[in-house]
Design a protein around this motif. Structure first.
Motif, PDB file in Angstrom:
ATOM      1  N   ILE A  82       0.851  -1.201   0.000  1.00 38.26           N
ATOM      2  CA  ILE A  82       0.000   0.000   0.000  1.00 38.26           C
ATOM      3  C   ILE A  82       0.881   1.243   0.000  1.00 38.26           C
ATOM      4  O   ILE A  82       1.819   1.341   0.804  1.00 38.26           O
ATOM      5  N   THR A  83       0.575   2.180  -0.888  1.00 38.50           N
ATOM      6  CA  THR A  83       1.220   3.491  -0.850  1.00 38.50           C
ATOM      7  C   THR A  83       0.142   4.561  -0.772  1.00 38.50           C
ATOM      8  O   THR A  83      -0.762   4.593  -1.621  1.00 38.50           O
ATOM      9  N   ILE A  84       0.191   5.385   0.272  1.00 39.29           N
ATOM     10  CA  ILE A  84      -0.734   6.518   0.390  1.00 39.29           C
ATOM     11  C   ILE A  84       0.027   7.781   0.032  1.00 39.29           C
ATOM     12  O   ILE A  84       1.121   8.021   0.553  1.00 39.29           O
ATOM     13  N   ILE A  85      -0.541   8.572  -0.869  1.00 40.99           N
ATOM     14  CA  ILE A  85       0.083   9.840  -1.261  1.00 40.99           C
ATOM     15  C   ILE A  85      -0.863  10.974  -0.880  1.00 40.99           C
ATOM     16  O   ILE A  85      -2.044  10.949  -1.237  1.00 40.99           O
ATOM     17  N   ASP A  86      -0.343  11.947  -0.144  1.00 40.43           N
ATOM     18  CA  ASP A  86      -1.179  13.079   0.257  1.00 40.43           C
ATOM     19  C   ASP A  86      -0.332  14.351   0.270  1.00 40.43           C
ATOM     20  O   ASP A  86       0.878  14.307   0.472  1.00 40.43           O
ATOM     21  N   LYS A  87      -1.016  15.492   0.062  1.00 35.48           N
ATOM     22  CA  LYS A  87      -0.312  16.785   0.043  1.00 35.48           C
ATOM     23  C   LYS A  87       0.176  17.183   1.434  1.00 35.48           C
ATOM     24  O   LYS A  87       1.053  18.020   1.577  1.00 35.48           O
ATOM     25  N   SER A  88      -0.447  16.629   2.467  1.00 34.90           N
ATOM     26  CA  SER A  88       0.023  16.904   3.829  1.00 34.90           C
ATOM     27  C   SER A  88       0.286  15.568   4.505  1.00 34.90           C
ATOM     28  O   SER A  88      -0.156  14.528   4.025  1.00 34.90           O
ATOM     29  N   ASN A  89       0.978  15.594   5.623  1.00 34.93           N
ATOM     30  CA  ASN A  89       1.351  14.316   6.254  1.00 34.93           C
ATOM     31  C   ASN A  89       0.340  13.871   7.300  1.00 34.93           C
ATOM     32  O   ASN A  89       0.587  12.953   8.061  1.00 34.93           O
ATOM     33  N   HIS A  90      -0.820  14.553   7.329  1.00 33.46           N
ATOM     34  CA  HIS A  90      -1.778  14.225   8.384  1.00 33.46           C
ATOM     35  C   HIS A  90      -3.193  14.021   7.825  1.00 33.46           C
ATOM     36  O   HIS A  90      -3.548  14.560   6.786  1.00 33.46           O
ATOM     37  N   HIS A  91      -3.945  13.221   8.552  1.00 34.25           N
ATOM     38  CA  HIS A  91      -5.378  13.089   8.287  1.00 34.25           C
ATOM     39  C   HIS A  91      -6.072  14.188   9.079  1.00 34.25           C
ATOM     40  O   HIS A  91      -5.801  14.386  10.261  1.00 34.25           O
ATOM     41  N   LEU A  92      -6.969  14.888   8.406  1.00 28.43           N
ATOM     42  CA  LEU A  92      -7.626  16.040   9.025  1.00 28.43           C
ATOM     43  C   LEU A  92      -9.112  15.760   9.199  1.00 28.43           C
ATOM     44  O   LEU A  92      -9.779  15.334   8.253  1.00 28.43           O
ATOM     45  N   PHE A  93      -9.612  16.013  10.402  1.00 26.02           N
ATOM     46  CA  PHE A  93     -11.043  15.835  10.648  1.00 26.02           C
ATOM     47  C   PHE A  93     -11.753  17.125  10.257  1.00 26.02           C
ATOM     48  O   PHE A  93     -12.000  18.005  11.081  1.00 26.02           O
ATOM     49  N   GLN A  94     -12.074  17.231   8.956  1.00 26.26           N
ATOM     50  CA  GLN A  94     -12.590  18.495   8.414  1.00 26.26           C
ATOM     51  C   GLN A  94     -13.873  19.014   9.072  1.00 26.26           C
ATOM     52  O   GLN A  94     -14.049  20.224   9.178  1.00 26.26           O
ATOM     53  N   PRO A  95     -14.804  18.135   9.501  1.00 24.84           N
ATOM     54  CA  PRO A  95     -16.035  18.684  10.097  1.00 24.84           C
ATOM     55  C   PRO A  95     -15.814  19.588  11.304  1.00 24.84           C
ATOM     56  O   PRO A  95     -16.699  20.349  11.665  1.00 24.84           O
ATOM     57  N   LEU A  96     -14.642  19.502  11.933  1.00 18.49           N
ATOM     58  CA  LEU A  96     -14.397  20.358  13.101  1.00 18.49           C
ATOM     59  C   LEU A  96     -13.411  21.486  12.806  1.00 18.49           C
ATOM     60  O   LEU A  96     -12.981  22.191  13.726  1.00 18.49           O
TER      61      LEU A  96
ATOM     62  N   ILE B 274      -7.613  17.928  15.981  1.00 16.50           N
ATOM     63  CA  ILE B 274      -8.399  17.378  14.864  1.00 16.50           C
ATOM     64  C   ILE B 274      -7.519  16.862  13.724  1.00 16.50           C
ATOM     65  O   ILE B 274      -8.022  16.519  12.662  1.00 16.50           O
ATOM     66  N   ALA B 275      -6.201  16.824  13.920  1.00 18.01           N
ATOM     67  CA  ALA B 275      -5.301  16.325  12.882  1.00 18.01           C
ATOM     68  C   ALA B 275      -4.390  15.259  13.478  1.00 18.01           C
ATOM     69  O   ALA B 275      -3.872  15.422  14.580  1.00 18.01           O
ATOM     70  N   VAL B 276      -4.228  14.151  12.759  1.00 20.58           N
ATOM     71  CA  VAL B 276      -3.393  13.043  13.232  1.00 20.58           C
ATOM     72  C   VAL B 276      -2.458  12.641  12.098  1.00 20.58           C
ATOM     73  O   VAL B 276      -2.914  12.474  10.965  1.00 20.58           O
ATOM     74  N   PRO B 277      -1.154  12.482  12.359  1.00 27.17           N
ATOM     75  CA  PRO B 277      -0.259  12.020  11.293  1.00 27.17           C
ATOM     76  C   PRO B 277      -0.750  10.698  10.694  1.00 27.17           C
ATOM     77  O   PRO B 277      -1.166   9.792  11.433  1.00 27.17           O
ATOM     78  N   ILE B 278      -0.708  10.605   9.363  1.00 28.19           N
ATOM     79  CA  ILE B 278      -1.211   9.404   8.686  1.00 28.19           C
ATOM     80  C   ILE B 278      -0.444   8.168   9.149  1.00 28.19           C
ATOM     81  O   ILE B 278      -1.027   7.112   9.392  1.00 28.19           O
ATOM     82  N   ARG B 279       0.867   8.311   9.323  1.00 27.18           N
ATOM     83  CA  ARG B 279       1.671   7.152   9.757  1.00 27.18           C
ATOM     84  C   ARG B 279       1.242   6.673  11.145  1.00 27.18           C
ATOM     85  O   ARG B 279       1.277   5.476  11.445  1.00 27.18           O
ATOM     86  N   ALA B 280       0.837   7.624  12.003  1.00 25.78           N
ATOM     87  CA  ALA B 280       0.405   7.246  13.358  1.00 25.78           C
ATOM     88  C   ALA B 280      -0.908   6.464  13.317  1.00 25.78           C
ATOM     89  O   ALA B 280      -1.137   5.573  14.144  1.00 25.78           O
ATOM     90  N   ILE B 281      -1.771   6.784  12.351  1.00 24.74           N
ATOM     91  CA  ILE B 281      -3.060   6.079  12.251  1.00 24.74           C
ATOM     92  C   ILE B 281      -2.847   4.644  11.779  1.00 24.74           C
ATOM     93  O   ILE B 281      -3.439   3.701  12.303  1.00 24.74           O
ATOM     94  N   LEU B 282      -1.982   4.481  10.774  1.00 25.96           N
ATOM     95  CA  LEU B 282      -1.843   3.168  10.140  1.00 25.96           C
ATOM     96  C   LEU B 282      -0.788   2.302  10.812  1.00 25.96           C
ATOM     97  O   LEU B 282      -0.783   1.088  10.655  1.00 25.96           O
ATOM     98  N   GLY B 283       0.110   2.929  11.577  1.00 28.85           N
ATOM     99  CA  GLY B 283       1.130   2.157  12.276  1.00 28.85           C
ATOM    100  C   GLY B 283       2.163   1.583  11.314  1.00 28.85           C
ATOM    101  O   GLY B 283       2.157   1.860  10.116  1.00 28.85           O
ATOM    102  N   GLU B 284       3.043   0.758  11.857  1.00 29.79           N
ATOM    103  CA  GLU B 284       4.090   0.158  11.020  1.00 29.79           C
ATOM    104  C   GLU B 284       3.565  -1.115  10.390  1.00 29.79           C
ATOM    105  O   GLU B 284       2.851  -1.891  10.993  1.00 29.79           O
TER     106      GLU B 284
END
Length: 423
Positions: free
Chosen positions: A30-44, A58-68
């Motif tokens: 799996i390769t995730i490509i994003d313009k920023s390094n974090h997942h953003l909870f836009q509704p807030l 309301i923002a969490v680094p993508i790597r922290a969500i998916l782990g190693e």
């Protein structure tokens, strides 16, 4: 990357993250490509813009969500082109990433309907940067008003205009109403809360279009009780640095926030497939694009109709359900199982208007007021990713609810060089 199939996901929003989480235990790279390094909870985001929450809530680094995980990569980059034939995506820096399966979940951007010059004066709310810029504008305006003895000169700085009566616009106007009429005003001595003016401007006949009429009307009444003037049937004809113009008059203010209409990511045009008038791609029942069963489009970027023939709304639950569906589809396909069709299960829509005020339509049951706000709070806490964030946001909200205090109100000089925060 070995013999396993390579799934490339463009976008680390609700849709992209859902696909990746579903595939985490599958035998794929799996390769995730994003313009920023974090997942953003836009509704807030509007709560960051109005100084109720901090960006880290309301923002969490993508790597922290998916782990190693072996075979999982997160790339920071902007995808500019999709080559369906040769099966690669090209990044702005010239890098190419090959794929077996491609999931496009690039989200949407604000649509200024051909008036791109407005963007500079009326920022939208799609990123942490946007939220912080709006917050700085609001705080600077109050500081400028504090320095002016003449009420007439103060008036523009105590006037706030939110353009667009969808959920974001309603939530934003309600939040500013709370700040302006109650919370922040204790900090200032020169002016009183009665001098503040807040306008919510909507071109259509009602706000919260797509919600039942009774809830739309309830939201309008609640906003007006909070001191927000709701102007419907009022299309904007011009925006400058300190003025919003309509066919009948204008409002002088530097505090203009855009929440009217979105357009899909420009990346989608490189797919060379049919798009609707806002740029969303028409997808098949399995969310693939016509003629390419290994290229999928989900979330705000996809045009998919529900059972009634209406396009699915650009909401987090749609993207999350589509992401889970796609993760399952790819897993099943690797086991030579037949593809199924995506069906969205609508669990309801809701919008908050302010402290203990919200409207909700849950499977035909309509709620408003305190109970709807509790529902809204629980749902948003549930959707937040990461225990730390859920707990922290819950504590922040309860603190605000019982004490009427707002959060961070620091001005950190984030303005771009063409703006002068000093004078």
């Amino acid at each position: 990357m070995g013999d396993s199939k390579h799934v490339v996901i463009v976008g680390g929003g609700f849709g992209g993250i859902s696909v990746a989480k579903k595939l985490k235990r599958s035998n794929v790279d799996i390769t995730i490509i994003d313009k920023s390094n974090h997942h953003l909870f836009q509704p807030l985001l509007y709560q960051v813009a109005t100084a109720a929450l901090s960006p880290g809530d309301i923002a969490v680094p993508i790597r922290a969500i998916l782990g190693e995980r072996k075979g999982l990569k997160v790339l920071l980059g902007n995808v500019t082109e999709v080559n369906k034939k040769k099966q690669f995506v090209a990044l702005e820096n010239g890098q190419k990433v090959n794929f077996d399966y491609l999931v496009l979940a690039p989200g949407a951007q604000y649509n200024y309907f051909g008036n791109d010059g407005w963007k500079k004066h009326a920022p939208g709310l799609k990123s942490v940067g946007d939220a912080l810029q709006i917050r700085e504008r609001l705080l600077l305006s109050l500081e400028k008003a504090e320095q002016l003895e003449d009420p007439k000169l103060r008036e523009p700085y105590l006037t706030f205009v939110v353009i667009g009566g969808g959920p974001t616009g309603v939530e934003m106007a309600g939040a500013i109403g709370e700040i302006a009429k109650r919370n922040m005003m204790r900090d200032y001595n020169t002016f009183s809360k009665n001098e503040t003016r807040i306008f919510l401007v909507e071109a259509a006949p009602k706000i919260l279009n797509g919600y039942p009429d009774s809830l739309s009307e309830q939201a309008r009444e609640t906003l007006e009780e909070m001191g927000v003037r709701v102007l419907t049937n009022t299309p904007v004809t011009g925006i400058s640095e300190s003025k919003v113009s309509f066919s009948e008059g204008a409002i002088d203010t530097p505090n203009i926030i855009w929440a009217a209409g979105v357009a899909a990511s420009p990346l989608l045009s490189s797919l060379e497939t049919k798009q609707d008038r806002t740029g969303r791609v028409f997808v098949e029942d399995d969310l693939s694009i016509p003629g390419n069963d290994n290229v999928f489009v989900i979330g705000d970027a996809a045009h998919k109709k529900d059972k009634s023939g209406n396009p699915l709304p650009a909401l987090a639950p749609v993207a999350i359900q589509q992401g889970k569906f796609l993760g399952n589809l790819i897993q099943n396909e690797l086991k030579d199982k037949e593809r199924t069709s995506f069906n969205f299960v609508d669990k309801g829509t809701m919008a908050t208007i302010g402290r203990a005020k919200a409207v909700a339509d849950i499977r035909g049951f309509k709620f408003s007021g305190f109970f709807a706000w509790i529902l809204w709070s629980v749902v948003h806490i549930f959707f937040l990713i990461g225990f730390r964030n859920r707990f922290k946001v819950f504590v922040e909200w309860m603190w605000h609810y019982f004490t009427f205090k707002r959060g961070v109100r620091l001005i950190t000089d984030r303005f771009s060089e063409n703006e002068d925060p000093g004078n």
